[in-house]
Design a protein around this motif. Sequence first.
Motif, PDB file in Angstrom:
ATOM      1  N   PRO A 106      43.039  -0.553 -26.131  1.00  7.53           N
ATOM      2  CA  PRO A 106      42.437  -1.127 -27.335  1.00  7.53           C
ATOM      3  C   PRO A 106      41.009  -0.616 -27.564  1.00  7.53           C
ATOM      4  O   PRO A 106      40.178  -0.644 -26.650  1.00  7.53           O
ATOM      5  N   VAL A 107      40.738  -0.184 -28.783  1.00  5.92           N
ATOM      6  CA  VAL A 107      39.432   0.360 -29.144  1.00  5.92           C
ATOM      7  C   VAL A 107      38.595  -0.693 -29.860  1.00  5.92           C
ATOM      8  O   VAL A 107      39.113  -1.711 -30.316  1.00  5.92           O
ATOM      9  N   ASP A 108      37.289  -0.408 -29.968  1.00  7.56           N
ATOM     10  CA  ASP A 108      36.376  -1.430 -30.501  1.00  7.56           C
ATOM     11  C   ASP A 108      35.809  -1.126 -31.881  1.00  7.56           C
ATOM     12  O   ASP A 108      35.034  -1.924 -32.411  1.00  7.56           O
ATOM     13  N   ALA A 148      39.448  -4.946 -26.198  1.00  5.46           N
ATOM     14  CA  ALA A 148      38.832  -3.651 -26.496  1.00  5.46           C
ATOM     15  C   ALA A 148      37.729  -3.308 -25.501  1.00  5.46           C
ATOM     16  O   ALA A 148      36.975  -4.170 -25.050  1.00  5.46           O
ATOM     17  N   THR A 152      37.439   3.810 -26.710  1.00  4.61           N
ATOM     18  CA  THR A 152      37.020   4.521 -27.918  1.00  4.61           C
ATOM     19  C   THR A 152      36.488   5.905 -27.560  1.00  4.61           C
ATOM     20  O   THR A 152      36.836   6.911 -28.194  1.00  4.61           O
ATOM     21  N   ASP A 166      38.252  -7.625 -31.006  1.00  2.00           N
ATOM     22  CA  ASP A 166      39.425  -7.414 -30.163  1.00  2.00           C
ATOM     23  C   ASP A 166      39.149  -7.942 -28.758  1.00  2.00           C
ATOM     24  O   ASP A 166      38.178  -7.550 -28.110  1.00  2.00           O
ATOM     25  N   SER A 171      44.271  -1.680 -32.050  1.00  2.00           N
ATOM     26  CA  SER A 171      43.227  -2.691 -32.241  1.00  2.00           C
ATOM     27  C   SER A 171      43.831  -3.942 -32.852  1.00  2.00           C
ATOM     28  O   SER A 171      44.680  -3.865 -33.752  1.00  2.00           O
ATOM     29  N   ASP A 222      36.159  -3.808 -34.721  1.00  2.00           N
ATOM     30  CA  ASP A 222      35.653  -5.169 -34.496  1.00  2.00           C
ATOM     31  C   ASP A 222      34.805  -5.663 -35.661  1.00  2.00           C
ATOM     32  O   ASP A 222      34.663  -6.875 -35.871  1.00  2.00           O
TER      33      ASP A 222
END
Length: 241
Positions: free
Chosen positions: A61-63, A75, A80, A72, A33, A66
């Motif tokens: 990329p994960v959220d 993301a 996720t 991101d 992230s 945020d």
Amino acid sequence: MRWMKHACLIAAFTAIAGAATAAPRYVLELFTSQGCSSCPPADELLAKLADDPQFLALSLPVDYWDRLGWKDTFAKHAFTERQYAYARIRGDGQVYTPQVVVNGSEHANGANRRAIDASAETTTPPQLPVSVKRSGDEIEVTVGATGSGSPRATVVLLPYLGSRAVAIGRGENARRKIAYTNIVREIIPVGEWSGAGASFKAKLANDQGYDGVVVLVQEGTPANPGAILGTALLPLHGPRA
């Protein structure tokens, strides 16, 4: 520079073009992230691992970070969900950044090369023959046969961007410019595989500017992903000056 890792990823898959080079032994999925202060060392390490032909290195990329002041730019909530699904299937419940999942079955701290290598050695390398080509506006995937008794698996496409740098304006990495490598943009299921040879077709959006697409044949379903049985890569753009 933005094309360098893309070229390395292509080189790792010269077997697709008919050469005898072996496919990568380890698929690395880095859950990272832009809002995570612990992630830049892992992002840097992933770029180095992408130069090693035994690894197929991907960023997802994960959220969930945020909320820390920076959204991101790459993301996806689907990434996720994939990370949480891996933890559920493994049974350990461990979800964190930076986390690398190796061959769909083991995990390690994405900033720790020794930990990644140790996890990799406990996994079974993808061995199922897989090929991929482009035919007009379609992606065609062919998966080999292994006979009866094979686990249920799903064939998925992961279109990616080769390398992109992001100037981060706020949050834990404020005022840093960080490079990301082989950034997955979608997870696209294209069919099921159960041991017999099979072919699949799918279309990608023409306006997304993807640099290439990775194919995974993976035990389970997208909601319940397991071990990666086979993989292949199709470059969509050549290197540019």
